[in-house]
Structures are given as C-alpha cells and as structure tokens.
Design a protein around this motif. Structure first.
Motif, PDB file in Angstrom:
ATOM      1  N   TYR A 181      34.917  49.631  41.734  1.00 28.19           N
ATOM      2  CA  TYR A 181      33.609  49.260  42.285  1.00 28.19           C
ATOM      3  C   TYR A 181      32.666  48.844  41.158  1.00 28.19           C
ATOM      4  O   TYR A 181      31.986  47.813  41.236  1.00 28.19           O
ATOM      5  CB  TYR A 181      32.977  50.440  43.037  1.00 28.19           C
ATOM      6  N   SER A 182      32.640  49.678  40.103  1.00 21.94           N
ATOM      7  CA  SER A 182      31.735  49.386  38.985  1.00 21.94           C
ATOM      8  C   SER A 182      32.049  48.025  38.379  1.00 21.94           C
ATOM      9  O   SER A 182      31.144  47.231  38.095  1.00 21.94           O
ATOM     10  CB  SER A 182      31.853  50.454  37.895  1.00 21.94           C
ATOM     11  N   LEU A 183      33.350  47.773  38.175  1.00 23.65           N
ATOM     12  CA  LEU A 183      33.753  46.495  37.579  1.00 23.65           C
ATOM     13  C   LEU A 183      33.345  45.322  38.459  1.00 23.65           C
ATOM     14  O   LEU A 183      32.835  44.305  37.982  1.00 23.65           O
ATOM     15  CB  LEU A 183      35.273  46.479  37.352  1.00 23.65           C
ATOM     16  N   ASN A 184      33.573  45.466  39.753  1.00 23.01           N
ATOM     17  CA  ASN A 184      33.189  44.411  40.689  1.00 23.01           C
ATOM     18  C   ASN A 184      31.707  44.061  40.547  1.00 23.01           C
ATOM     19  O   ASN A 184      31.337  42.895  40.418  1.00 23.01           O
ATOM     20  CB  ASN A 184      33.449  44.853  42.131  1.00 23.01           C
ATOM     21  N   TYR A 185      30.882  45.096  40.583  1.00 21.75           N
ATOM     22  CA  TYR A 185      29.442  44.860  40.519  1.00 21.75           C
ATOM     23  C   TYR A 185      29.034  44.270  39.176  1.00 21.75           C
ATOM     24  O   TYR A 185      28.239  43.334  39.104  1.00 21.75           O
ATOM     25  CB  TYR A 185      28.663  46.164  40.770  1.00 21.75           C
ATOM     26  N   PHE A 186      29.603  44.840  38.111  1.00 25.12           N
ATOM     27  CA  PHE A 186      29.179  44.427  36.786  1.00 25.12           C
ATOM     28  C   PHE A 186      29.575  42.975  36.498  1.00 25.12           C
ATOM     29  O   PHE A 186      28.752  42.160  36.084  1.00 25.12           O
ATOM     30  CB  PHE A 186      29.788  45.370  35.739  1.00 25.12           C
ATOM     31  N   ILE A 187      30.854  42.674  36.755  1.00 24.57           N
ATOM     32  CA  ILE A 187      31.319  41.299  36.502  1.00 24.57           C
ATOM     33  C   ILE A 187      30.617  40.336  37.454  1.00 24.57           C
ATOM     34  O   ILE A 187      30.213  39.238  37.078  1.00 24.57           O
ATOM     35  CB  ILE A 187      32.851  41.213  36.640  1.00 24.57           C
ATOM     36  N   ALA A 209      41.402  41.447  42.214  1.00 25.04           N
ATOM     37  CA  ALA A 209      42.679  41.682  41.531  1.00 25.04           C
ATOM     38  C   ALA A 209      42.426  42.172  40.110  1.00 25.04           C
ATOM     39  O   ALA A 209      43.054  43.126  39.640  1.00 25.04           O
ATOM     40  CB  ALA A 209      43.499  40.388  41.524  1.00 25.04           C
ATOM     41  N   LEU A 210      41.490  41.532  39.440  1.00 29.53           N
ATOM     42  CA  LEU A 210      41.168  41.925  38.074  1.00 29.53           C
ATOM     43  C   LEU A 210      40.632  43.358  38.024  1.00 29.53           C
ATOM     44  O   LEU A 210      41.034  44.161  37.171  1.00 29.53           O
ATOM     45  CB  LEU A 210      40.132  40.952  37.501  1.00 29.53           C
ATOM     46  N   SER A 211      39.736  43.670  38.965  1.00 30.08           N
ATOM     47  CA  SER A 211      39.135  45.005  38.980  1.00 30.08           C
ATOM     48  C   SER A 211      40.190  46.082  39.228  1.00 30.08           C
ATOM     49  O   SER A 211      40.196  47.130  38.568  1.00 30.08           O
ATOM     50  CB  SER A 211      38.058  45.097  40.065  1.00 30.08           C
ATOM     51  N   ILE A 212      41.101  45.816  40.174  1.00 32.60           N
ATOM     52  CA  ILE A 212      42.147  46.798  40.472  1.00 32.60           C
ATOM     53  C   ILE A 212      43.053  46.975  39.246  1.00 32.60           C
ATOM     54  O   ILE A 212      43.367  48.087  38.834  1.00 32.60           O
ATOM     55  CB  ILE A 212      42.973  46.359  41.706  1.00 32.60           C
ATOM     56  N   TYR A 213      43.432  45.837  38.655  1.00 32.38           N
ATOM     57  CA  TYR A 213      44.315  45.872  37.487  1.00 32.38           C
ATOM     58  C   TYR A 213      43.693  46.692  36.358  1.00 32.38           C
ATOM     59  O   TYR A 213      44.313  47.595  35.793  1.00 32.38           O
ATOM     60  CB  TYR A 213      44.592  44.436  37.027  1.00 32.38           C
ATOM     61  N   LEU A 214      42.432  46.403  36.071  1.00 34.76           N
ATOM     62  CA  LEU A 214      41.767  47.110  34.974  1.00 34.76           C
ATOM     63  C   LEU A 214      41.590  48.596  35.297  1.00 34.76           C
ATOM     64  O   LEU A 214      41.791  49.448  34.439  1.00 34.76           O
ATOM     65  CB  LEU A 214      40.409  46.466  34.679  1.00 34.76           C
ATOM     66  N   ALA A 215      41.237  48.880  36.550  1.00 34.99           N
ATOM     67  CA  ALA A 215      41.022  50.275  36.939  1.00 34.99           C
ATOM     68  C   ALA A 215      42.321  51.069  36.817  1.00 34.99           C
ATOM     69  O   ALA A 215      42.323  52.214  36.350  1.00 34.99           O
ATOM     70  CB  ALA A 215      40.481  50.347  38.363  1.00 34.99           C
ATOM     71  N   GLU A 216      43.440  50.455  37.204  1.00 36.70           N
ATOM     72  CA  GLU A 216      44.712  51.167  37.142  1.00 36.70           C
ATOM     73  C   GLU A 216      45.202  51.297  35.707  1.00 36.70           C
ATOM     74  O   GLU A 216      45.877  52.264  35.355  1.00 36.70           O
ATOM     75  CB  GLU A 216      45.748  50.455  38.021  1.00 36.70           C
ATOM     76  N   ARG A 217      44.881  50.326  34.904  1.00 34.45           N
ATOM     77  CA  ARG A 217      45.270  50.421  33.502  1.00 34.45           C
ATOM     78  C   ARG A 217      44.482  51.504  32.804  1.00 34.45           C
ATOM     79  O   ARG A 217      44.990  52.234  31.962  1.00 34.45           O
ATOM     80  CB  ARG A 217      44.975  49.089  32.814  1.00 34.45           C
ATOM     81  N   TYR A 218      43.231  51.574  33.172  1.00 38.40           N
ATOM     82  CA  TYR A 218      42.332  52.509  32.505  1.00 38.40           C
ATOM     83  C   TYR A 218      42.630  53.940  32.928  1.00 38.40           C
ATOM     84  O   TYR A 218      42.590  54.862  32.124  1.00 38.40           O
ATOM     85  CB  TYR A 218      40.887  52.131  32.830  1.00 38.40           C
ATOM     86  N   ILE A 219      42.956  54.131  34.199  1.00 43.59           N
ATOM     87  CA  ILE A 219      43.246  55.468  34.709  1.00 43.59           C
ATOM     88  C   ILE A 219      44.682  55.493  35.198  1.00 43.59           C
ATOM     89  O   ILE A 219      44.972  54.999  36.284  1.00 43.59           O
ATOM     90  CB  ILE A 219      42.277  55.836  35.855  1.00 43.59           C
ATOM     91  N   ASP A 220      45.578  56.015  34.368  1.00 48.47           N
ATOM     92  CA  ASP A 220      46.966  56.071  34.809  1.00 48.47           C
ATOM     93  C   ASP A 220      47.583  57.439  34.540  1.00 48.47           C
ATOM     94  O   ASP A 220      46.890  58.374  34.148  1.00 48.47           O
ATOM     95  CB  ASP A 220      47.786  54.964  34.137  1.00 48.47           C
TER      96      ASP A 220
END
Lengths: 258, 660
Positions: free
Chosen positions: A138-144, A247-258
């Motif tokens: 969510y944060s990434l979506n809003y920020f980008i 897609a980018l937000s999900i990818y980054l979120a999953e990379r960041y929290i795994d």
C-alpha cells in the motif's frame, strides 16, 4: 454534504467488513485476535508507521505537489489519446442504467471495502507476513503514485470529451468525496487500479487461508478496474500503468519481507 | 466474457504503435538526410489545440473536439491539450506558446468597438495579457483601429465596418458562438435577483434579503483562482466580473447603457480640440479597507502604475496585463489636490475616452512597493512584482473587503465605511455651507495645503458636457447605516445602488465541476452559481425556491490563432481552418441551443456590419462558410481548397507541412 457521505461510506464499509469478518475470517481467528491483536500490531508497527507517514505526506504535500507539477509536469493527455484513441468510448458504448449504478457503487463503496477488509483479514492470520507485505505494498503504491502524479499531468477521458462523466452525471455528490482525495490532473497511473490489483494479487497468495476472499476480492478488483474506464475517469493507459505499479509494489513488498 | 481479449488487442495495438514509431523514426532520419541534401521534408502538418478541460468549461472542449476531428479528417494532425484556466492563460496570454486556443472573449458585455484596439494592434504584439495574443500585424488594421478611436459619427462607423470586414477576411481569430449562459439561483434567502445578469458583482448589491435568514450570500464557482490569487491586474488569474470588481472601485462604473460616476463625485469633460480632458472630483472621505484615506494621489498613482508597473525602472514600460487598451487612452494625469485631478487623453473622443475611467484604483501605499523587476520561472521575459504578486489581503476601497480564504473557499465581508452606505449628517462643527457643492472644501480630512481656487464647473470651457448627476440631495431615501459625512459634502450613491446592503458576508465555494455546483444549489448550500453550466447540468435544476436565469453573453467562444507561427501566419490557412468549424451545428448540438453562431466579434452590438450578420436561411457563415454539412466536413472539397493554396498531400492523404 461531505460529512453525510463519509458517514454513509463508513457505515456501508463497516457493515460489509463485519459480515466479511464472520463469514470469511471466521470465529476462531477472531477470538484468537482478542489476545493476539496487540502483539501482532506491535510487531508490525514500523510498517504501519510508514504507511501512515506516506498517507499524511500525501495529504500534506498534495497542494504543493500540484503546484510543482504545474511547473515541471509533463502534460501527457494528448499522448495518451494518441496511443489508445477512443478505447474508453468503446467501453462506454456498453452502457446501461444498471451497469452505471453497479460500477458507481463499486467505484466508491466497493473500493473502500476492498482496501480495508484485507487489513482486517490479514491481521487475523497467525502468519505476520501477508499483513506486513500488504501494508508495505500500500505504502509503495501511494508513494510511487504521488511521485508519478508530480511528473505527469493527465486529464481523464471525461475531461476531454472522449467519454461521458458517468459517475458525476448520475451521482454528482460523489465528486465531493473524490475531490477530497484527488484532483482532476492526477489520472496517470490509476491508483484505483493499482491498489485493487495489489489486493487481488495478495488474495491469490493467501488463497489457502481465505479461498472465498480470492473469488470475492478478484471479482470486486476486476469490477473496480473496469469501472474506472466505464465511468470515464481513467484511460486504458492509466489502467495498464496501474497494473504495472501493482506488480512492482507486490514484487518489492515480497522481496523486502520474506 | 469479452473483456479478456481487450488487453491483448490493446497490447497488440501498442506493439503496432511501437513498430510505427520506429519506422517514423527512421523516416525522420531519411528526411533529415534529404533536407540536408536540399530536398523538402515530408512530414505531416500537426497543430496543437489548447483549451480548458470539461470540468472547467463544458463548451470549449466540444468545439475543440469538433475542430480536431475535422482537421484529422482532412489530413492535418491535431493534438488536443487541456489545462487549468490559469495555466492556459499563462501559456496563451503570457508566453504566446500555442498554435490554436479555444476560449472566451474577455468582455461579457456588448462592448464599445475600441475593445478591439488592444487585441489587434500590431504595436502590442510583444506585450502580455489580452494585448494582441495572436501576434497579428496588419498595418491597415492598425489604421482602422486608430481611426475608430479618434473619430466619431459616420467616419467612426465606417472604420468599425471596415475593421470587422478586415478581421473576418484575415481571421486572426474565429468567433464561433455567443453563449446564452445560465445561472441557477435560490430565492428563499435572497430575492430580487437581476433578471439578466444575476451574478454580475455589482448587481449583488441590489439583492433583497429575507427576514430571519442568515445574512451570508453564498456563491459557487468552478474557477478556484480567487482562492489563492486576488491580483486585479493579473491576466492569468483575473477576468471580468470577478468578485474583485467589488473589492476595487473605479472612478466610474459601466452600467451597460451609461457610465455612472462611482469614486468620482462628478466628472467634467472638456473637449479641447481632439484631445478630451476629464476633470474629476472624488467623493469625500473615501477610505481604503485598511483605514487609510483614498486621495487623488492614489488615483494618479494607479493610472501611472497600470501604464508601467515598474514606474520607470524598467528599460521600457511593463504595463498591466489587463486594462491595457483603456490605459493607452490616457495621455497624462494631473493631481490638483487630494480630491481633484484631471486626465488628459490621446487623440480620441469622449465616448471612447470615458472607458479609461473604469479601471480599478489601487492603494499607492501598498502597490508602490511592487515595482521590482522579476524573471519568474516558466515565464518569457521580464515582469514586475506587481504582476506576479498574489495580493493575499486585497486591500481596496470597494463595497466588500477580503476576510479569509482556503483552498476551496473565499470569504468577503461588507465594507461598512463604503460611500454606498453612509448617510448625510450635519457637519460636526456646525459651519455648514449651503452653497454649491463645488465650494465645499471645508472638510477637515485629506486637505492638502495650497488648494487652488475652485477649478470646477465654472472654469471649464463652453463646449464641455457634464456628467454630473443632477439629482437633488435627498438623504432620507438612502438607507445609510454607518459612515458619517458632513451634509454639504454628501453626494448620494448612484440610484440603482441606493439600497440597504442585503448581506454581511459573501462567500464563494469552489467545486470541481458544474454538476457539483448544481448539487450544492439544489441542496440549499449555496444561493447562486457563477460558472458556465452545461445544457445537461441545467436540466437537474428543479425544485422549490430554485430559478434558472439565462442571459446572452458577449463572451463569445472563438478559435485564437498564433499568427507568429507557420503555417498560421498565412491568412489562407486560417480561413480554411475556420471553414472546418460548423458554427450552426455547434450552437445547436454542443450548446444545446443555448447560443448563437456568429461571424463578427461585434455580433451582439449595434455596430455589427450587415454583410457579417449570420445568415439564418442558409445557417452558415457569410465569410468563412463551413465546408460540409451537419458537422461532417466534405473531405474532398476541403483537400481541394488546401491544394489550391499550395499544399500537397502524401499518398496516405496526410497534408504535408511546408518546412523547407
């Protein structure tokens, strides 16, 4: 007028969430929350703080960002029109009264529900990852999204007579709600699309825990994405960009929290 | 479900577009090579159309859409760019960065022909604002503009006739439709709305208030510029009939049929030779909103400042972006004393010269610090602080004063000391003089030393005409409430305004579209709309206490051409583009019948030349008739016409731009 509308939306979303909590989340997880809610929230506090910071930033700098955008922004409305032409006009040609009513409610009520419910549903999971990933996404979506709004100035198809303004023509009061959260030059990318697609993406990831949500969430998300174009608010291009952002937000979120 | 195919077909389209783009790119290279070898470059002519988004104005975009599709049908590329009203004004009026714009004429009332002077005078080509934004340079046009300004009677009529014909023939701009604009009003809290122009700022002063209801008059507008910029001389942020008209007074007020003295108590004209002079005596005891006295010095300053906002510090004058035509009439200003001044005019006549009395009077003690030269980002050339300043506190002398503003609301309150609302009382010292007002220089305020002997009526030449109101002093008719003026110095306000003020405050709410404005009107949250309503939106105005008032506006929609640019510098091209616009169809369909097509900027005035009157029988433009029927352009005819003026088409029927 705005207060009455906010109350209406809150009431509807609260009711939907309550029903969803009972049917989708289930009593077992809800009762567990009674003891687990606080530690889980504490555990995810940094992520929540970031989301809140992004939202506060968004509302604080919106007017300022708008002015910066006017100075440095690139007006891509004609470019978008050159790419897709009257694609939205074609979508609107399937217009019926029933569809307009459905998409209007989905666009306003369905959207808020779609964003709020997974927060509730994922905090009720013992696995902390889906919740934290959702919040980060969510944060990434809003920020980008905010950054792109500064760089690109784009008016929606309704504003250049490619499409009718179906939302406001039939439900003029909704513009008091939407104008609180956005301005008419910010259509590229479609945040309605990116956030809906983000929720749908995570619904797929958590399909084992919430199989019904995968179906329900996907139907609502797809409806919202179509509604943005059907109502004349967004271009097909905005939607494609919104899907990319999701897609980018999900990818980054999953990379960041795994 | 078919929607699954759509993204794939879209992406296929995108791929095709990409392929086309790369082909075009190589073509460009070859083209450059060819031109390097001395051959012409075969690229399609593309024009950009700039206008407002549908939310800001429902009509401009429809004209733009119509023009774009007809240009494309003929084989001319067209890009349609919409932008906010302040941005459009900046790009078009201040930076001259446009090919074609679509907008409204800056005068809402049927004007004197002299309004055309600043618009088309070639010497204003390099100036900013509504000063020849078209970059039109035509010496015959200049001569006609000068003649109509300096002559009267048949000579002037002939000049105005010739001028209209010249403008129609050369088409620096193309008048399209004079709109019939609708205003929605509520009658439950305020009544007596003007039946023609209910929201003209000065007409709001004559409203009646319903007993027991709150005394706040609430207006709603789509245009939010006044919430963050209240500079009355900025072309990008101000236009006619803004509430700022009530914040800043002028010497005289244009009442349509006549000019009435406003800040001026009386105006005496001397038509010495061909250069008229106006001797003006101000009303007594006028104050600015900040309590400082308004004197003839402020008036003199205002005329000087509007003429050159740098007050001489710039290499060449940097005039106000607005009121330039009117200011150019004034030759010199002489301040006699704190209450008297005279304006001498350039070669002109009184009916034209008096237009110069309607510019806003600014407080010298505030604006004289705004003369610094600036070069703001995003602006071409020099300007001054006076023009870029957003004037947040808007200190004027008018009937309303600024209170507060946020991003979607602005509020003004009644200025209780305004001359409209004060009553005569005996002079405090009892030394009341009962002579002619001209002798009453005994008031204790604002008196400068060295007052010259009476220069009024008796001193003027015999051929002077007097605009002085000869109504008897009848103070009891005037619903005065505050402000105390010695009886002898009291001059009643213009008759139409001699009523008690109906409101304590005026607010403007801003919304994002006309639908929203009507929503607030029907729900009882506002008393009147002050934005252009689309015919579709008008239909939803229904209910008790709601009224719809329509008025034929003079602010006609038009295409403005940037004649500085190729190929628009060619009048033949402009004429052919004008012929791609079906004005009758637009008036009927896009304006829903709320508008009349026109061929002359003076179509709604008595000055309209017969040969440019709209031909009702053929429903077509007498000078640049539409090349087609019912909005559909006859492509072959149009292409033939373009060929006849020297253009060629590619095999794909794209009109080739003549870049050599």
């Amino acid at each position: 007028m705005l207060r009455a509308l906010l109350f209406q939306v809150s009431a509807v979303v609260f009711t939907l969430c309550a029903v969803g909590a009972v049917t989708i989340v289930g009593w077992d997880r809800l009762t567990a929350l009674r003891t687990d809610l606080q530690p889980r929230l504490r555990e995810s506090a940094p992520y929540l703080a970031v989301l809140i910071a992004v939202l506060v930033l968004n509302s604080a700098v919106r007017d300022y960002a708008q002015q910066v955008s006017l100075l440095i922004g690139w007006n891509i409305t004609p470019t978008i029109e050159a790419i897709e032409g009257d694609f939205v006009t074609i979508i609107q040609s399937f217009q019926t009264e029933l569809l307009t009513a459905y998409f209007s409610y989905i666009y306003v009520y369905g959207y808020v529900f779609l964003l709020v419910f997974p927060v509730l549903a994922y905090i009720a999971l013992s696995d902390r990852k889906p919740f934290q990933r959702l919040i980060v996404a969510y944060s990434l979506n809003y920020f980008i999204g905010l950054a792109l709004y500064v760089v690109f100035i784009a008016y929606g198809p309704r504003n250049v007579e490619i499409a009718q303004n179906l939302l406001y023509d039939t439900n003029a009061q909704y513009q008091f709600l939407t104008s609180e959260v956005n301005v008419s030059t910010n259509v590229f990318p479609s945040l309605h699309t990116s956030l809906s697609a983000t929720v749908a993406g995570f619904a797929y990831r958590t399909r084992d825990s919430y199989p019904i949500w995968l179906v329900l969430g996907s139907v609502i998300a797809v409806s919202i994405i179509i509604s943005t174009m059907y109502l004349g608010i967004h271009w097909g291009t905005d939607v494609v960009a919104g899907l990319g952002l999701a897609a980018l937000s999900i990818y980054l979120a999953e990379r960041y929290i795994d | 479900m078919t929607s699954s195919d759509t993204p794939s077909s879209l992406s296929r389209r995108a791929v095709l577009a990409g392929a086309a783009a790369s082909t075009a790119a190589t073509a460009g290279c070859i083209g450059q090579l060819q031109s390097a070898l001395g051959q012409s470059q075969l690229s399609q002519l593309t024009l950009e159309i700039k206008t407002l988004p549908a939310d800001s104005d429902p009509f401009s975009i429809r004209i733009a859409r119509h023009l774009k599709s007809n240009l494309e049908a003929v084989g001319i590329g067209a890009r349609l760019t919409v932008m906010a009203v302040s941005e459009l004004s900046r790009q078009v009026l201040l930076n001259h960065d446009f090919d074609i714009y679509i907008g409204q004429f800056p005068h809402t009332q049927p004007p004197d022909p002299d309004v055309l002077y600043p618009l088309f005078r070639s010497t204003f080509d390099s100036e900013l604002g509504w000063q020849n934004p078209f970059g039109f340079t035509h010496l015959t046009c200049d001569d006609l503009l000068a003649t109509q300004r300096s002559s009267s009677g048949e000579t002037r009529k002939q000049a105005v006739t010739d001028l209209q014909q010249l403008l129609a023939r050369t088409q620096p701009f193309t008048p399209v439709v004079f709109p019939e604009l609708a205003t929605g009003v509520r009658t439950d809290r305020f009544g007596n709305w003007d039946t023609e122009r209910p929201t003209r700022p000065h007409n709001l002063l004559s409203l009646s208030h319903t007993e027991g209801e709150p005394r706040t008059l609430r207006l709603v507008d789509v245009d939010a510029r006044i919430t963050d910029n209240r500079n009355p001389i900025s072309a990008a942020y101000q236009q006619e009939e803004s509430l700022l008209d009530l914040v800043y007074d002028s010497l005289a007020l244009n009442e349509g049929s006549a000019l009435v003295p406003w800040l001026a108590r009386d105006i005496t004209w001397t038509n010495g030779g061909r250069h008229p002079t106006a001797s003006i005596r101000l009303r007594d005891g006028i104050e600015w909103h900040d309590g400082k006295p308004l004197t003839a010095y402020d008036v003199g300053f205002s005329y000087e400042f509007l003429r050159d906002t740098s007050l001489g510090s710039a290499v060449r004058p940097i005039p106000s972006e607005r009121f330039r035509g009117r200011i150019s009439l004034v030759d010199d200003v002489t301040v006699e004393n704190s209450r008297e001044l005279s304006l001498s005019f350039t070669e002109t006549t009184q009916p034209v010269a008096q237009r110069a009395l309607t510019v806003p009077i600014l407080p010298a003690h505030i604006w004289r610090y705004r003369t610094g030269i600036e070069r703001p980002v995003g602006r071409a050339g020099e300007t001054t602080a006076g023009l870029t300043w957003n004037n947040p506190s808007a200190i004027g002398s008018g009937p309303i004063q600024f209170e507060t503003a946020d991003s979607d609301r602005v509020e003004f309150s009644r200025f209780e000391k305004h001359f409209l609302w004060r009553s005569p009382t005996p002079a405090p010292d009892g030394t009341s003089q009962t002579n002619d007002a001209a002798n009453s220089t005994t008031d204790t305020q604002n008196q400068t030393t060295g007052t010259p002997e009476s220069t009024e009526l008796s001193a003027v030449e015999n051929n002077s005409s007097t605009n002085k109101s000869d109504r008897p002093l009848n103070g009891t008719d005037v619903g005065g409430i505050n402000g105390v003026v010695p009886r002898d110095d009291f001059e009643p306000p213009p008759e139409a305004y001699a009523v008690s003020p109906p409101f304590e405050t005026i607010s403007i709410e801003t919304v994002s579209s006309d639908n929203g404005a009507i929503e607030l009107l029907t729900s009882g949250d506002v008393d009147a709309t002050v934005t252009n309503l689309s015919p579709e939106a008008i239909e939803s105005i229904e209910g008790p206490d709601l009224e719809l008032i329509t008025n034929q506006s003079n602010a006609f929609y038009h295409l403005g051409f940037n004649t500085r640019r190729r190929p628009l510098r060619n009048p033949n091209v402009r004429r052919l583009i004008a012929q791609l616009v079906d004005k009758s169809m637009l008036a009927e369909e896009s304006f829903g019948g709320y508008g009349v097509p026109a061929a002359s900027p003076l179509a709604e005035t008595d000055w309209l030349v017969d040969s440019l009157a709209w031909d009702e029988t053929t429903a077509t433009d007498p000078e640049v008739p539409f090349l087609g029927t019912d909005g559909e352009v006859d492509v072959e005819t149009a292409r033939e016409r373009f060929r006849s003026i020297g253009y060629r088409f590619t095999n794909d029927n794209e009109l080739i731009s003549q870049i050599r």
